[in-house]
Design a protein around this motif. Structure first.
Motif, PDB file in Angstrom:
ATOM      1  N   PHE A 282     -68.687 -54.793 -58.830  1.00  0.00           N
ATOM      2  CA  PHE A 282     -67.411 -54.122 -58.566  1.00  0.00           C
ATOM      3  C   PHE A 282     -66.772 -53.665 -59.874  1.00  0.00           C
ATOM      4  N   ILE A 283     -66.197 -52.436 -59.844  1.00  0.00           N
ATOM      5  CA  ILE A 283     -65.490 -51.879 -60.997  1.00  0.00           C
ATOM      6  C   ILE A 283     -64.020 -51.707 -60.605  1.00  0.00           C
ATOM      7  N   HIS A 284     -63.134 -52.373 -61.319  1.00  0.00           N
ATOM      8  CA  HIS A 284     -61.715 -52.393 -60.926  1.00  0.00           C
ATOM      9  C   HIS A 284     -61.005 -51.089 -61.283  1.00  0.00           C
ATOM     10  N   GLY A 285     -59.846 -50.890 -60.653  1.00  0.00           N
ATOM     11  CA  GLY A 285     -59.007 -49.734 -60.914  1.00  0.00           C
ATOM     12  C   GLY A 285     -57.876 -50.053 -61.868  1.00  0.00           C
ATOM     13  N   GLY A 286     -56.832 -49.207 -61.827  1.00  0.00           N
ATOM     14  CA  GLY A 286     -55.708 -49.328 -62.742  1.00  0.00           C
ATOM     15  C   GLY A 286     -55.497 -48.060 -63.544  1.00  0.00           C
ATOM     16  N   TYR A 287     -55.965 -46.935 -63.015  1.00  0.00           N
ATOM     17  CA  TYR A 287     -55.857 -45.630 -63.676  1.00  0.00           C
ATOM     18  C   TYR A 287     -56.380 -45.669 -65.102  1.00  0.00           C
ATOM     19  N   TRP A 288     -57.462 -46.444 -65.323  1.00  0.00           N
ATOM     20  CA  TRP A 288     -58.177 -46.525 -66.596  1.00  0.00           C
ATOM     21  C   TRP A 288     -57.287 -47.071 -67.724  1.00  0.00           C
ATOM     22  N   GLN A 289     -56.147 -47.668 -67.374  1.00  0.00           N
ATOM     23  CA  GLN A 289     -55.199 -48.092 -68.408  1.00  0.00           C
ATOM     24  C   GLN A 289     -54.549 -49.442 -68.129  1.00  0.00           C
ATOM     25  N   SER A 290     -54.938 -50.117 -67.048  1.00  0.00           N
ATOM     26  CA  SER A 290     -54.341 -51.412 -66.735  1.00  0.00           C
ATOM     27  C   SER A 290     -55.297 -52.220 -65.869  1.00  0.00           C
ATOM     28  N   GLN A 291     -54.905 -53.450 -65.580  1.00  0.00           N
ATOM     29  CA  GLN A 291     -55.659 -54.424 -64.761  1.00  0.00           C
ATOM     30  C   GLN A 291     -56.767 -55.107 -65.582  1.00  0.00           C
ATOM     31  N   HIS A 292     -57.257 -56.205 -65.023  1.00  0.00           N
ATOM     32  CA  HIS A 292     -58.265 -57.037 -65.698  1.00  0.00           C
ATOM     33  C   HIS A 292     -59.207 -57.606 -64.643  1.00  0.00           C
ATOM     34  N   PRO A 293     -60.485 -57.764 -64.965  1.00  0.00           N
ATOM     35  CA  PRO A 293     -61.440 -58.303 -63.985  1.00  0.00           C
ATOM     36  C   PRO A 293     -61.051 -59.650 -63.397  1.00  0.00           C
ATOM     37  N   ASP A 294     -60.263 -60.451 -64.112  1.00  0.00           N
ATOM     38  CA  ASP A 294     -59.867 -61.757 -63.590  1.00  0.00           C
ATOM     39  C   ASP A 294     -59.159 -61.650 -62.245  1.00  0.00           C
ATOM     40  N   SER A 295     -58.526 -60.512 -61.983  1.00  0.00           N
ATOM     41  CA  SER A 295     -57.749 -60.354 -60.752  1.00  0.00           C
ATOM     42  C   SER A 295     -58.580 -59.921 -59.559  1.00  0.00           C
ATOM     43  N   PHE A 296     -59.876 -59.701 -59.754  1.00  0.00           N
ATOM     44  CA  PHE A 296     -60.661 -59.101 -58.681  1.00  0.00           C
ATOM     45  C   PHE A 296     -61.841 -59.955 -58.217  1.00  0.00           C
ATOM     46  N   GLY A 297     -61.903 -61.186 -58.694  1.00  0.00           N
ATOM     47  CA  GLY A 297     -62.953 -62.074 -58.228  1.00  0.00           C
ATOM     48  C   GLY A 297     -62.869 -62.370 -56.748  1.00  0.00           C
ATOM     49  N   PHE A 298     -61.667 -62.251 -56.159  1.00  0.00           N
ATOM     50  CA  PHE A 298     -61.505 -62.589 -54.739  1.00  0.00           C
ATOM     51  C   PHE A 298     -62.398 -61.751 -53.843  1.00  0.00           C
ATOM     52  N   ILE A 299     -62.763 -60.553 -54.296  1.00  0.00           N
ATOM     53  CA  ILE A 299     -63.614 -59.676 -53.491  1.00  0.00           C
ATOM     54  C   ILE A 299     -65.001 -60.285 -53.311  1.00  0.00           C
ATOM     55  N   ALA A 300     -65.380 -61.199 -54.197  1.00  0.00           N
ATOM     56  CA  ALA A 300     -66.723 -61.782 -54.139  1.00  0.00           C
ATOM     57  C   ALA A 300     -66.933 -62.671 -52.926  1.00  0.00           C
ATOM     58  N   ARG A 301     -65.880 -63.257 -52.377  1.00  0.00           N
ATOM     59  CA  ARG A 301     -66.044 -64.304 -51.378  1.00  0.00           C
ATOM     60  C   ARG A 301     -66.964 -63.925 -50.211  1.00  0.00           C
ATOM     61  N   PRO A 302     -66.733 -62.813 -49.499  1.00  0.00           N
ATOM     62  CA  PRO A 302     -67.608 -62.521 -48.353  1.00  0.00           C
ATOM     63  C   PRO A 302     -69.048 -62.250 -48.763  1.00  0.00           C
ATOM     64  N   PHE A 303     -69.276 -61.777 -49.987  1.00  0.00           N
ATOM     65  CA  PHE A 303     -70.636 -61.577 -50.467  1.00  0.00           C
ATOM     66  C   PHE A 303     -71.302 -62.920 -50.753  1.00  0.00           C
ATOM     67  N   LEU A 304     -70.585 -63.793 -51.426  1.00  0.00           N
ATOM     68  CA  LEU A 304     -71.133 -65.110 -51.744  1.00  0.00           C
ATOM     69  C   LEU A 304     -71.418 -65.906 -50.477  1.00  0.00           C
ATOM     70  N   GLN A 305     -70.558 -65.750 -49.482  1.00  0.00           N
ATOM     71  CA  GLN A 305     -70.780 -66.452 -48.221  1.00  0.00           C
ATOM     72  C   GLN A 305     -72.034 -65.964 -47.507  1.00  0.00           C
ATOM     73  N   GLN A 306     -72.458 -64.752 -47.801  1.00  0.00           N
ATOM     74  CA  GLN A 306     -73.690 -64.201 -47.240  1.00  0.00           C
ATOM     75  C   GLN A 306     -74.900 -64.436 -48.152  1.00  0.00           C
TER      76      GLN A 306
END
Length: 286
Positions: free
Chosen positions: A75-99
Motif C-alpha cells: 500500500f502507498i499512502h496519500g497526503g497530496y505528496w506532502q503529508s502523512q506517514h506509513p505508521d498511520s496506515f498499518g490498519f489496512i493490513a488486518r483483513p489481508f493478514l487474516q487471510q
C-alpha cells in the motif's frame, strides 16, 4: 484530448480538488487511522526494511501468523505528496493478514523536502529494490500487488507506466487505485502545488494519463460516491485510457463514501475494494 473538466484552474480547481476542504471532519479520520494502526502493531509483527539515508524511505512489512500466499500486497499512502506517514496506515493490513497474505506499507520522502520527480523516483527505487531482494525476505515473495489512496493512488498507477515501471514488469500482479489522480495539470494553480513546485513539463511527465502502460495486469479504479466530479472523471478517463491499450480495468464507486472514508471502506471485510484486492491473490476468497 483531455476533457475540459481536467483542464480547470484557479478557484474551480480548488473547489474540485481540495479534498480536506470538502470534508471538514478529516482530522477525525486521521486520528482513527493512527489509533487502529497502533492496535494492529500490538497484534502483528512489523519489520522495517530497505531503509536509506532518508528516514522516510523504507518499507514496513507485516507477516500473518499463517501464510497462505507467496504474493505481497503493498500500500502507498496519500497526503497530496506532502503529508502523512506509513505508521498511520498499518490498519489496512488486518483483513489481508487474516487471510494469510503478507502486507507492506511504503514510505517515501515528502514535498517540499524533495521535488515531485524525486518523490516518484524514490517510490520507484523502493519497489525495484524490494523486487530484486524479494528472495532474501523472511518469506519468499513471487509477486507484488499495489494499492494506493489519493496521491498514493497516483503513484501506484504511475509505476505501471512507461518510464517508471520497466524493471517491475515481471513483478506486479495488480494495481488498485482509490481516489487517484492521473492528470496533474489542474493542480498547478492551486495551493496544493505550493510545496510540490510542479510546472507544466513535470506535471506532464508525472501524469499517468499522458503515458502508456507497460503490462496487461488487472487494474481497479475506485472513487468515493460523495467525492467531487473531478475525482470521478480522473478515474473514468484513466480507465478508458487503460482499456484502449488493452489493459483490463474495472471502475466503480464506493457507495456513500467521501475522499477519506473510501479508505475505511477498503479495510472493511466484504467491501468491493477489499474483495477485488484479495481475489487477485487468492482467487477462491469468499
Amino acid at each position: 484530448m483531455l476533457e475540459p473538466l481536467l483542464q480547470i484552474s484557479g478557484e474551480e480547481a480548488c473547489q474540485q480538488y481540495m479534498a480536506r476542504r470538502a470534508v471538514p471532519e478529516h482530522p477525525e479520520y486521521f486520528a482513527r487511522w493512527s489509533s487502529r494502526s497502533e492496535t494492529l502493531r500490538q497484534e502483528y509483527q512489523r519489520q522495517r526494511i530497505l531503509l536509506t539515508g532518508n528516514p522516510r524511505e523504507f518499507i514496513d512489512l507485516y507477516w500473518p501468523e499463517t501464510v497462505r500466499s507467496d504474493h505481497l500486497h503493498l500500500f502507498i499512502h496519500g497526503g497530496y505528496w506532502q503529508s502523512q506517514h506509513p505508521d498511520s496506515f498499518g490498519f489496512i493490513a488486518r483483513p489481508f493478514l487474516q487471510q494469510g497474505i503478507p502486507f507492506a506499507v511504503l514510505g517515501y520522502p515528502l514535498c517540499p523536502e524533495v521535488s515531485m520527480r524525486e518523490l516518484a523516483r524514490s517510490v520507484q527505487g523502493r519497489l525495484i529494490t524490494l523486487w530484486r531482494e524479494r528472495l532474501s525476505l523472511p518469506l519468499e515473495v513471487n509477486r507484488l500487488h499495489l494499492s494506493g489512496h489519493s496521491a498514493g493512488g497516483h503513484l501506484a498507477g504511475l509505476m505501471g507506466c512507461q518510464g517508471w515501471g520497466e524493471e517491475l514488469v515481471d513483478g506486479i500482479g495488480s494495481v488498485l487505485s482509490l481516489s487517484g489522480l492521473f492528470e496533474l495539470s489542474p493542480l498547478l494553480h492551486t495551493p496544493v502545488n505550493d510545496p510540490l513546485r510542479m510546472h507544466s513539463d513535470s506535471a506532464r511527465e508525472l501524469s499517468p494519463l499522458r503515458l502508456n502502460g507497460l503490462w496487461s495486469t488487472p487494474y481497479a479504479l475506485v472513487v468515493g460516491e460523495r467525492e467531487s466530479v473531478a475525482f470521478h472523471r480522473q478515474s473514468d478517463i484513466f480507465g478508458v485510457h487503460l482499456r484502449t491499450q488493452g489493459i483490463p480495468c474495472e471502475r466503480w464507486d464506493a457507495e456513500g463514501c467521501n475522499h477519506f472514508s473510501v479508505l475505511d471502506d477498503f479495510a472493511e471485510p466484504g467491501s468491493a475494494s477489499l474483495n477485488w484486492a484479495l481475489k487477485q491473490i487468492l482467487p477462491d476468497t469468499a
